[in-house]
Design an enzyme around this catalytic site. Structure first.
Site, PDB file in Angstrom:
ATOM      1  N   GLU A  15      54.588  -2.581  29.063  1.00  0.00           N
ATOM      2  CA  GLU A  15      53.487  -3.308  29.682  1.00  0.00           C
ATOM      3  C   GLU A  15      52.431  -3.776  28.683  1.00  0.00           C
ATOM      4  O   GLU A  15      51.305  -4.095  29.059  1.00  0.00           O
ATOM      5  CB  GLU A  15      52.854  -2.430  30.763  1.00  0.00           C
ATOM      6  CG  GLU A  15      53.830  -2.092  31.873  1.00  0.00           C
ATOM      7  CD  GLU A  15      53.267  -1.069  32.835  1.00  0.00           C
ATOM      8  OE1 GLU A  15      52.358  -1.436  33.605  1.00  0.00           O
ATOM      9  OE2 GLU A  15      53.728   0.071  32.826  1.00  0.00           O
ATOM     10  N   SER A 141      54.139  -1.255  36.699  1.00  0.00           N
ATOM     11  CA  SER A 141      54.230  -2.710  36.833  1.00  0.00           C
ATOM     12  C   SER A 141      55.574  -3.180  37.369  1.00  0.00           C
ATOM     13  O   SER A 141      56.019  -4.285  37.096  1.00  0.00           O
ATOM     14  CB  SER A 141      53.947  -3.401  35.485  1.00  0.00           C
ATOM     15  OG  SER A 141      52.580  -3.274  35.170  1.00  0.00           O
ATOM     16  N   TYR A 209      51.506 -10.477  38.026  1.00  0.00           N
ATOM     17  CA  TYR A 209      50.766 -10.977  36.877  1.00  0.00           C
ATOM     18  C   TYR A 209      50.845 -12.481  36.650  1.00  0.00           C
ATOM     19  O   TYR A 209      50.227 -12.990  35.723  1.00  0.00           O
ATOM     20  CB  TYR A 209      51.229 -10.231  35.619  1.00  0.00           C
ATOM     21  CG  TYR A 209      50.996  -8.745  35.748  1.00  0.00           C
ATOM     22  CD1 TYR A 209      49.713  -8.235  35.900  1.00  0.00           C
ATOM     23  CD2 TYR A 209      52.059  -7.850  35.752  1.00  0.00           C
ATOM     24  CE1 TYR A 209      49.490  -6.871  36.030  1.00  0.00           C
ATOM     25  CE2 TYR A 209      51.844  -6.487  35.889  1.00  0.00           C
ATOM     26  CZ  TYR A 209      50.558  -6.012  36.019  1.00  0.00           C
ATOM     27  OH  TYR A 209      50.343  -4.668  36.167  1.00  0.00           O
ATOM     28  N   ARG A 248      44.373   3.030  42.363  1.00  0.00           N
ATOM     29  CA  ARG A 248      44.826   2.156  43.445  1.00  0.00           C
ATOM     30  C   ARG A 248      46.112   2.729  44.024  1.00  0.00           C
ATOM     31  O   ARG A 248      47.037   3.056  43.281  1.00  0.00           O
ATOM     32  CB  ARG A 248      45.083   0.739  42.929  1.00  0.00           C
ATOM     33  CG  ARG A 248      45.122  -0.318  44.042  1.00  0.00           C
ATOM     34  CD  ARG A 248      45.698  -1.644  43.575  1.00  0.00           C
ATOM     35  NE  ARG A 248      47.137  -1.561  43.443  1.00  0.00           N
ATOM     36  CZ  ARG A 248      47.788  -1.786  42.302  1.00  0.00           C
ATOM     37  NH1 ARG A 248      47.130  -2.099  41.196  1.00  0.00           N
ATOM     38  NH2 ARG A 248      49.110  -1.691  42.261  1.00  0.00           N
ATOM     39  N   ASP A 250      49.329   2.290  46.652  1.00  0.00           N
ATOM     40  CA  ASP A 250      50.141   1.253  47.291  1.00  0.00           C
ATOM     41  C   ASP A 250      50.933   1.827  48.462  1.00  0.00           C
ATOM     42  O   ASP A 250      51.438   2.953  48.389  1.00  0.00           O
ATOM     43  CB  ASP A 250      51.111   0.647  46.274  1.00  0.00           C
ATOM     44  CG  ASP A 250      50.396  -0.008  45.106  1.00  0.00           C
ATOM     45  OD1 ASP A 250      49.234  -0.426  45.277  1.00  0.00           O
ATOM     46  OD2 ASP A 250      50.999  -0.098  44.014  1.00  0.00           O
ATOM     47  N   GLU A 267      53.071   4.812  45.819  1.00  0.00           N
ATOM     48  CA  GLU A 267      52.625   5.452  44.585  1.00  0.00           C
ATOM     49  C   GLU A 267      51.128   5.275  44.418  1.00  0.00           C
ATOM     50  O   GLU A 267      50.499   4.448  45.075  1.00  0.00           O
ATOM     51  CB  GLU A 267      53.345   4.870  43.367  1.00  0.00           C
ATOM     52  CG  GLU A 267      53.070   3.399  43.109  1.00  0.00           C
ATOM     53  CD  GLU A 267      53.774   2.885  41.858  1.00  0.00           C
ATOM     54  OE1 GLU A 267      54.341   3.701  41.111  1.00  0.00           O
ATOM     55  OE2 GLU A 267      53.742   1.670  41.623  1.00  0.00           O
ATOM     56  N   ASN A 269      48.287   4.533  41.366  1.00  0.00           N
ATOM     57  CA  ASN A 269      48.145   3.989  40.011  1.00  0.00           C
ATOM     58  C   ASN A 269      46.822   4.456  39.416  1.00  0.00           C
ATOM     59  O   ASN A 269      45.756   4.113  39.930  1.00  0.00           O
ATOM     60  CB  ASN A 269      48.157   2.458  40.049  1.00  0.00           C
ATOM     61  CG  ASN A 269      49.403   1.918  40.709  1.00  0.00           C
ATOM     62  OD1 ASN A 269      50.442   1.791  40.084  1.00  0.00           O
ATOM     63  ND2 ASN A 269      49.313   1.616  41.999  1.00  0.00           N
ATOM     64  N   GLY A 273      45.617  -2.586  37.236  1.00  0.00           N
ATOM     65  CA  GLY A 273      45.418  -3.762  36.395  1.00  0.00           C
ATOM     66  C   GLY A 273      44.001  -4.292  36.454  1.00  0.00           C
ATOM     67  O   GLY A 273      43.318  -4.209  37.476  1.00  0.00           O
TER      68      GLY A 273
END
Length: 306
Positions: A15, A141, A209, A248, A250, A267, A269, A273
């Protein structure tokens, strides 16, 4: 005295391009907020470079292995440099999807059924009834994630290829149809719930992205009951793993399953990002925090022993 912030970016994982983008944006915002900033492209000499720089704070804009798995956090603890985001243990737990699921389930956060198997096993035959999702146990990612549909007679053979970069141990989990939801936590506050809409197979690297890769509906157009549940589950996930700063979480929401639908956590994070298309900054802005205010808050929240 103006704080000197070292923005850690780039790094050694798959990443790296995302981290360079995140780091550049954060560095610019921090300069605009009045901090003295040094951008540091992280390599194996990072401890030596940080000793020379002696920053007041390390802003961790790294993604993937070494950056969000507890490794750089351990280096910063050893150097006694206050840093942003979660600490060593929380970062390591969140990065290991298997261990994270165990912790989340124990805390009452709904997760999907899964098995852990070698890539040889996963590539040779179905280890779970289709449809299912294959993903590396420790990566971010959406690298290496593949959906195996009901009509596929055999697993994706890319898993067995010599150029496979997803590791030797894989997670296979039940596929949950429906909507993609996410919610960031800032400190001890759950921000807005966003629905991610994409024409691609799922919210993969391109959708995350690339400009126009996905549409972010904020706030998500879901029932107040589910909206509240997503926020509560995000806070619970954040606390269960001992996270700090910004995270964050999800989810998948199948609104066709039963009266209230099925909400499942995918999951959490610990290094969400921070690019122009990223979700956490959008949610912070929705809550009234500009990007500069968000990154400044993260610097002021930085510490050791996280």
């Amino acid at each position: 005295m103006t704080k000197h912030v070292a923005v850690l970016m780039g790094g050694l994982s798959n990443e790296r391009p995302v981290s360079l983008s995140s780091g550049a944006g954060c560095a610019e915002a921090l300069r605009n907020a009045g901090y003295r900033v040094t951008e540091v492209d992280v390599g194996y000499d990072i401890a030596e470079r940080l000793r020379e720089l002696a920053p007041d704070v390390a802003f961790n804009a790294l993604h993937g292995r070494f950056g969000e798995d507890g490794t750089i956090q351990g280096v910063l603890e050893f150097l006694r440099i206050p840093y942003t985001h979660s600490g060593v243990l929380a970062s390591a737990l969140a990065m290991d999807k298997h261990q994270a699921k165990i912790m989340l389930k124990a805390a009452g956060v709904p997760v999907t059924d899964h098995v852990i198997a070698s890539r040889a096993e996963v590539g040779r035959s179905h280890v779970m009834a289709t449809p299912y999702v294959v993903k590396p146990v420790a990566d971010g990612s959406s690298f290496g994630i593949m959906i195996v549909k009901s009509d596929q007679s055999h697993p994706p053979q890319e898993i067995l290829g010599e150029d496979w970069r997803g590791g030797e141990e894989l997670m296979v989990e039940r596929y949950i149809p429906g909507r993609e939801l996410t919610c960031a936590v800032m400190g001890d506050v759950a921000l807005a719930v966003t629905e991610i809409v994409t024409d691609l197979a799922f919210y993969n690297y391109e959708a995350k992205y690339s400009a126009g890769g996905s549409q972010h509906v904020i706030p998500a157009q879901i029932s107040p009951k589910i909206y509240d549940k997503v926020q509560k589950m995000s806070l619970k996930a954040h606390a269960a793993l001992g996270c700090r700063g910004i995270t964050r979480t999800d989810f998948r929401f199948n609104d066709a399953a039963g009266e209230d639908g099925e909400l499942v956590c995918l999951e959490i994070n610990t290094q969400p990002g921070m690019t122009p298309t990223s979700l956490a900054p959008e949610q912070a802005l929705h809550a009234g925090h500009s990007f500069e205010e968000l990154v400044a808050w993260m610097v002021e929240d930085a510490s050791c022993n996280r």
